[in-house]
Structures are given as structure tokens and as C-alpha cells.
Design a protein around this motif. Structure first.
Motif, PDB file in Angstrom:
ATOM      1  N   ALA A 112       0.070   9.149  -2.818  1.00 13.58           N
ATOM      2  CA  ALA A 112      -1.072   8.535  -3.489  1.00 13.58           C
ATOM      3  C   ALA A 112      -1.211   9.050  -4.919  1.00 13.58           C
ATOM      4  CB  ALA A 112      -2.354   8.807  -2.696  1.00 13.58           C
ATOM      5  N   VAL A 113      -0.968  10.349  -5.106  1.00 14.27           N
ATOM      6  CA  VAL A 113      -1.003  10.912  -6.461  1.00 14.27           C
ATOM      7  C   VAL A 113       0.054  10.237  -7.330  1.00 14.27           C
ATOM      8  CG1 VAL A 113      -0.575  12.970  -7.862  1.00 14.27           C
ATOM      9  CG2 VAL A 113      -1.941  13.137  -5.778  1.00 14.27           C
ATOM     10  N   GLU A 114       1.257  10.129  -6.804  1.00 18.35           N
ATOM     11  CA  GLU A 114       2.354   9.508  -7.553  1.00 18.35           C
ATOM     12  C   GLU A 114       2.019   8.071  -7.948  1.00 18.35           C
ATOM     13  OE1 GLU A 114       6.991   8.048  -6.871  1.00 18.35           O
ATOM     14  OE2 GLU A 114       5.888   9.049  -5.265  1.00 18.35           O
ATOM     15  N   ALA A 115       1.338   7.348  -7.039  1.00 19.76           N
ATOM     16  CA  ALA A 115       1.058   5.928  -7.274  1.00 19.76           C
ATOM     17  C   ALA A 115      -0.109   5.691  -8.218  1.00 19.76           C
ATOM     18  CB  ALA A 115       0.791   5.226  -5.942  1.00 19.76           C
ATOM     19  N   THR A 116      -1.061   6.621  -8.258  1.00 22.38           N
ATOM     20  CA  THR A 116      -2.285   6.354  -9.018  1.00 22.38           C
ATOM     21  C   THR A 116      -2.341   7.036 -10.386  1.00 22.38           C
ATOM     22  OG1 THR A 116      -3.418   8.186  -7.878  1.00 22.38           O
ATOM     23  CG2 THR A 116      -3.647   5.981  -6.925  1.00 22.38           C
ATOM     24  N   THR A 117      -1.530   8.076 -10.594  1.00 20.25           N
ATOM     25  CA  THR A 117      -1.615   8.786 -11.869  1.00 20.25           C
ATOM     26  C   THR A 117      -1.098   7.936 -13.027  1.00 20.25           C
ATOM     27  OG1 THR A 117      -1.034  10.828 -13.031  1.00 20.25           O
ATOM     28  CG2 THR A 117       0.669   9.851 -11.616  1.00 20.25           C
ATOM     29  N   LYS A 118      -1.630   8.189 -14.197  1.00 21.26           N
ATOM     30  CA  LYS A 118      -1.144   7.536 -15.416  1.00 21.26           C
ATOM     31  C   LYS A 118      -0.181   8.445 -16.176  1.00 21.26           C
ATOM     32  CE  LYS A 118      -5.181   4.536 -16.207  1.00 21.26           C
ATOM     33  NZ  LYS A 118      -5.929   4.914 -14.999  1.00 21.26           N
ATOM     34  N   SER A 119       0.025   9.643 -15.643  1.00 20.77           N
ATOM     35  CA  SER A 119       0.881  10.619 -16.313  1.00 20.77           C
ATOM     36  C   SER A 119       2.284  10.603 -15.722  1.00 20.77           C
ATOM     37  CB  SER A 119       0.285  12.030 -16.164  1.00 20.77           C
ATOM     38  OG  SER A 119       1.241  13.014 -16.495  1.00 20.77           O
ATOM     39  N   PRO A 120       3.292  10.264 -16.516  1.00 20.00           N
ATOM     40  CA  PRO A 120       4.675  10.305 -16.015  1.00 20.00           C
ATOM     41  C   PRO A 120       5.072  11.695 -15.524  1.00 20.00           C
ATOM     42  CG  PRO A 120       4.565   9.116 -18.097  1.00 20.00           C
ATOM     43  CD  PRO A 120       3.221   9.773 -17.905  1.00 20.00           C
ATOM     44  N   GLU A 121       4.549  12.728 -16.175  1.00 16.22           N
ATOM     45  CA  GLU A 121       4.883  14.102 -15.790  1.00 16.22           C
ATOM     46  C   GLU A 121       4.312  14.423 -14.410  1.00 16.22           C
ATOM     47  OE1 GLU A 121       4.613  18.648 -17.614  1.00 16.22           O
ATOM     48  OE2 GLU A 121       3.745  16.949 -18.706  1.00 16.22           O
ATOM     49  N   VAL A 122       3.063  14.008 -14.161  1.00 18.08           N
ATOM     50  CA  VAL A 122       2.439  14.232 -12.852  1.00 18.08           C
ATOM     51  C   VAL A 122       3.160  13.414 -11.784  1.00 18.08           C
ATOM     52  CG1 VAL A 122       0.349  13.879 -11.473  1.00 18.08           C
ATOM     53  CG2 VAL A 122       0.184  14.842 -13.777  1.00 18.08           C
ATOM     54  N   ALA A 123       3.505  12.171 -12.113  1.00 14.97           N
ATOM     55  CA  ALA A 123       4.202  11.306 -11.148  1.00 14.97           C
ATOM     56  C   ALA A 123       5.537  11.922 -10.746  1.00 14.97           C
ATOM     57  CB  ALA A 123       4.414   9.922 -11.749  1.00 14.97           C
ATOM     58  N   ALA A 124       6.268  12.468 -11.712  1.00  9.72           N
ATOM     59  CA  ALA A 124       7.565  13.073 -11.416  1.00  9.72           C
ATOM     60  C   ALA A 124       7.405  14.301 -10.524  1.00  9.72           C
ATOM     61  CB  ALA A 124       8.268  13.451 -12.716  1.00  9.72           C
ATOM     62  N   ALA A 125       6.391  15.115 -10.809  1.00 10.68           N
ATOM     63  CA  ALA A 125       6.159  16.312  -9.998  1.00 10.68           C
ATOM     64  C   ALA A 125       5.742  15.928  -8.584  1.00 10.68           C
ATOM     65  CB  ALA A 125       5.083  17.178 -10.651  1.00 10.68           C
ATOM     66  N   ALA A 126       4.859  14.929  -8.477  1.00 11.20           N
ATOM     67  CA  ALA A 126       4.400  14.493  -7.160  1.00 11.20           C
ATOM     68  C   ALA A 126       5.552  13.936  -6.338  1.00 11.20           C
ATOM     69  CB  ALA A 126       3.295  13.445  -7.310  1.00 11.20           C
ATOM     70  N   ALA A 141       0.859  -1.172   0.000  1.00 12.93           N
ATOM     71  CA  ALA A 141       0.000   0.000   0.000  1.00 12.93           C
ATOM     72  C   ALA A 141       0.898   1.224   0.000  1.00 12.93           C
ATOM     73  CB  ALA A 141      -0.891   0.003   1.241  1.00 12.93           C
ATOM     74  N   VAL A 142       0.525   2.248  -0.739  1.00 13.09           N
ATOM     75  CA  VAL A 142       1.352   3.440  -0.812  1.00 13.09           C
ATOM     76  C   VAL A 142       1.518   4.032   0.577  1.00 13.09           C
ATOM     77  CG1 VAL A 142       1.532   5.755  -1.766  1.00 13.09           C
ATOM     78  CG2 VAL A 142       0.617   3.906  -3.152  1.00 13.09           C
ATOM     79  N   THR A 143       0.453   4.065   1.348  1.00  9.83           N
ATOM     80  CA  THR A 143       0.462   4.534   2.728  1.00  9.83           C
ATOM     81  C   THR A 143      -0.618   3.746   3.447  1.00  9.83           C
ATOM     82  OG1 THR A 143      -1.266   6.178   2.430  1.00  9.83           O
ATOM     83  CG2 THR A 143       0.972   6.876   1.921  1.00  9.83           C
ATOM     84  N   PRO A 144      -0.680   3.810   4.782  1.00 19.00           N
ATOM     85  CA  PRO A 144      -1.791   3.148   5.481  1.00 19.00           C
ATOM     86  C   PRO A 144      -3.150   3.622   4.993  1.00 19.00           C
ATOM     87  CG  PRO A 144      -0.071   3.699   7.032  1.00 19.00           C
ATOM     88  CD  PRO A 144       0.327   4.326   5.711  1.00 19.00           C
ATOM     89  N   ALA A 145      -3.281   4.930   4.703  1.00 19.55           N
ATOM     90  CA  ALA A 145      -4.568   5.441   4.227  1.00 19.55           C
ATOM     91  C   ALA A 145      -4.893   4.897   2.839  1.00 19.55           C
ATOM     92  CB  ALA A 145      -4.545   6.975   4.190  1.00 19.55           C
ATOM     93  N   ALA A 146      -3.871   4.821   1.979  1.00 17.69           N
ATOM     94  CA  ALA A 146      -4.097   4.379   0.604  1.00 17.69           C
ATOM     95  C   ALA A 146      -4.509   2.915   0.531  1.00 17.69           C
ATOM     96  CB  ALA A 146      -2.849   4.610  -0.233  1.00 17.69           C
ATOM     97  N   ALA A 147      -4.250   2.152   1.585  1.00 19.76           N
ATOM     98  CA  ALA A 147      -4.661   0.753   1.598  1.00 19.76           C
ATOM     99  C   ALA A 147      -6.181   0.636   1.541  1.00 19.76           C
ATOM    100  CB  ALA A 147      -4.133   0.058   2.849  1.00 19.76           C
ATOM    101  N   HIS A 148      -6.870   1.689   1.972  1.00 21.58           N
ATOM    102  CA  HIS A 148      -8.332   1.687   1.985  1.00 21.58           C
ATOM    103  C   HIS A 148      -8.923   2.548   0.865  1.00 21.58           C
ATOM    104  CE1 HIS A 148      -7.985  -0.259   5.875  1.00 21.58           C
ATOM    105  NE2 HIS A 148      -7.151   0.696   6.235  1.00 21.58           N
ATOM    106  N   TYR A 149      -8.071   2.999  -0.014  1.00 21.73           N
ATOM    107  CA  TYR A 149      -8.504   3.879  -1.098  1.00 21.73           C
ATOM    108  C   TYR A 149      -9.425   3.126  -2.056  1.00 21.73           C
ATOM    109  CZ  TYR A 149      -8.103   6.548  -5.447  1.00 21.73           C
ATOM    110  OH  TYR A 149      -8.361   7.233  -6.598  1.00 21.73           O
ATOM    111  N   LYS A 150     -10.586   3.690  -2.334  1.00 21.37           N
ATOM    112  CA  LYS A 150     -11.567   3.034  -3.203  1.00 21.37           C
ATOM    113  C   LYS A 150     -11.714   3.747  -4.543  1.00 21.37           C
ATOM    114  CE  LYS A 150     -12.476   0.128   0.044  1.00 21.37           C
ATOM    115  NZ  LYS A 150     -11.971  -1.250  -0.019  1.00 21.37           N
ATOM    116  N   GLY A 151     -10.896   4.719  -4.788  1.00 20.54           N
ATOM    117  CA  GLY A 151     -10.997   5.420  -6.066  1.00 20.54           C
ATOM    118  C   GLY A 151     -11.813   6.689  -5.931  1.00 20.54           C
ATOM    119  N   GLY A 152     -12.052   7.358  -7.034  1.00 20.24           N
ATOM    120  CA  GLY A 152     -12.862   8.559  -7.008  1.00 20.24           C
ATOM    121  C   GLY A 152     -12.163   9.732  -7.674  1.00 20.24           C
ATOM    122  N   MET A 153     -10.843   9.788  -7.626  1.00 22.64           N
ATOM    123  CA  MET A 153     -10.119  10.873  -8.260  1.00 22.64           C
ATOM    124  C   MET A 153      -8.756  10.371  -8.698  1.00 22.64           C
ATOM    125  SD  MET A 153      -9.000  14.641  -6.835  1.00 22.64           S
ATOM    126  CE  MET A 153      -7.686  14.039  -5.783  1.00 22.64           C
TER     127      MET A 153
END
Length: 302
Positions: A253-267, A126-138
Motif C-alpha cells: 500500500a505504501v508503494e502504491a500510494t506514495t508520490k515519492s519514487p525513493e519511498v516507492a523503491a524502498a517499499a 486493488a493493491v491488496t484486498p485490504a487496500a480495495a477499501h482504503y479511504k485515505g488518511g496517511m
């Protein structure tokens, strides 16, 4: 010179190699250069594949232990490090028993490194303890959208630290007030950086409640009690730590879930900055808890 002995069920016998402290980098780098089969995947402290047990032949010897926030998070999720071990590492320079080979640098001491070989598989933690319960949405997939959310996070953090700094100043706690004022300045610097990189940003953005936290609050806004002017020094530090951890979790969580390499690098840039803030606050809290504990014992013995 450092003698490193590697031991594993997948090896016919233990192997001892020699490494010059600092010259050969991490335990994983030494292992790879001597064909020691420590499993690895990301080599960046995120997957947990290279988990090893490190035994120091001179346990009384102390040397600075550098645990990154990433390594602590992975070891926590693997159940291989405790809060006390983290405190001992950061305050008393006592190394924990388990490390990630890609994060543990060779020092001028003899050690035994044990690993499970092929039994240790790359893990999707899990990216973080909170992300282990992440159900999506954004899912943030454009730089403009990411920087708009980041701007809101940093703006909120600056206001949050301003209130904590004022509370500590009013209580006569100048050192902690100064720390919070510095963190507020850092957040404003981040905000200015975000605006310069993104141009126009939408400061009305808020992290949706189904992303990771259910209370509609921006990640770095701590609990309501954080603005209480009767807050103790330890309470204020814990309030700040809560906010920084949530900011860290948001960017991770942003870094782990985005499909954009540019967003992942910034995060990832923001992840590293938040991790440093978390490390600083954890160290302050450990020192404060230690001081309170020993002051209490001294009062009892008086």
C-alpha cells in the motif's frame, strides 16, 4: 526444445513457435520476439494485462511451478486461481490453468497459450484486498517517515515471532519453533537495516487506524490468540501467516500510494522480502493440512 502454440480471436490462425527452454525467458518474451500480440503493460506481474490460459499437452508431466506472490495476488483478484490450485502448484507441481505471461517461464514442454487480444486491457487492480477499501488518511512521502514506520513494523514482528517460537518450544514443537525463531531473526535484521539506512528513527510511530486496518495494531501483529500456549502447530502457522500478509499489504500500500519514487523503491524491497515469507508459510501450512488430512483418513481406516 519447446513448441508453444499461440491462439487468439485477434489472430488469423494459430501460430506455433519454437523456444529453447530457459533461453527465451517468459511466455511474453517469446511472444514479443515472434510478433504475437499478447497485450502487456507493466511487464512486472502487477497489472494483469498479460493474462493467458496455458494448456499443457502432457498434463501428467510435472515440473517445478514458480508462482510469485505478486502473480498469485493478481490472479486472485482476477478470479483466475483458487486456493486448491495454489496448493497443487506449490506442493504437487501441478500448474494452474491461468498465468501471467510476463511471469511464466518457458520449460521443456509443449504448451498451448490462449489470450483475448485487445479485449484484455491493462487493469488498475486493488493493491491488496485490504487496500480495495482504503479511504485515505496517511500517505508516506519521505524516506525518514517510511523508515520510522518500517522500524516499528519490524520491531513488532520480531516480538510477535519470539512469542510464537516460545509457545511452540513449550509445546515440544521444535521444527516450527525454529522456523519462528528464524523469522524473528529476519525481522531484527530488517530493523537493523532500517536503522542503518535512516539514522534516527521514531519508534513511537504506529500505522493510523484509517490506513488499512481498523484495530490500531502494527501490521505484523497477529490476533490475540497467537500468544496462546495451547496453540496447535497449524494454528501457529496461520497466526504467523496472518501477520506476514498484513506486513506485505502495508508495504504494498505504501508503494502504491506514495508520490515519492525513493519511498516507492524502498517499499518495494520490503514487499519482495515479505512475499518470500508469505510463500514459505503458505507452503508449511499446505503441508501441515495435507498431513492432518491423511492422518485422519489413516485413523478412520485403521
Amino acid at each position: 526444445m519447446a513448441n508453444i502454440t499461440f491462439s487468439s480471436p485477434v489472430m488469423a490462425k494459430d501460430v506455433t513457435v519454437y523456444a529453447v527452454a530457459g533461453d527465451r525467458g517468459t511466455i511474453l518474451a517469446v511472444a514479443k520476439s515472434h510478433n504475437i500480440p499478447i497485450p502487456f503493460d507493466c511487464q512486472d506481474g502487477e497489472c494483469g494485462s498479460c493474462l493467458v490460459q496455458v494448456e499443457h499437452f502432457n498434463p501428467k508431466a510435472k515440473s517445478a511451478v514458480a508462482l510469485t506472490e505478486k502473480e498469485k495476488e493478481v490472479l486472485r483478484q482476477l478470479g483466475k486461481i483458487t486456493k486448491d490450485e495454489i496448493a497443487n502448484a506449490e506442493v504437487n507441481d501441478i500448474p494452474p490453468r491461468y498465468r501471467l505471461a510476463c511471469q511464466c517461464f518457458v520449460r521443456n514442454e509443449d504448451i498451448l497459450v490462449r489470450f483475448e487480444g485487445d479485449k484484455t486491457k491493462p487493469q488498475r487492480l486493488a493493491v491488496t484486498p485490504a487496500a480495495a477499501h482504503y479511504k485515505g488518511g496517511m500517505e508516506i512521502n519521505t524516506p525518514q517517515e517510511f523508515f520510522s514506520y518500517a522500524a516499528k513494523v519490524e520491531e513488532d514482528a520480531a516480538l510477535h515471532y519470539d512469542s510464537l517460537a516460545k509457545a511452540m518450544a513449550d509445546a515440544g514443537n521444535a521444527p516450527v519453533a525454529k522456523l519462528f525463531a528464524q523469522l524473528a531473526d529476519f525481522s531484527r535484521l530488517h530493523l537493523a537495516e532500517v536503522k542503518s539506512r535512516a539514522g534516527n528513527v521514531d519508534l513511537s510511530k504506529n500505522v493510523p487506524p484509517d490506513y488499512a486496518w481498523p484495530d490500531h495494531a502494527t501490521p505484523e501483529r497477529a490476533a490475540v490468540w497467537a500468544s496462546d500456549t495451547t496453540l496447535t502447530r497449524l494454528g501457529a502457522l496461520k497466526a504467523a501467516l496472518q501477520g506476514e500478509r498484513r506486513g506485505y499489504e502495508f508495504y504494498r500500500a505504501v508503494e502504491a500510494t506514495t508520490k515519492s519514487p525513493e519511498v516507492a523503491a524502498a517499499a518495494k524491497e520490503f514487499v519482495n522480502e515479505e512475499a518470500e515469507h508469505v510463500r514459505i508459510l503458505e507452503a508449511w501450512i499446505t503441508q501441515e493440512e495435507w498431513s492432518l488430512k491423511h492422518a485422519s483418513k489413516a485413523a478412520e481406516n485403521a
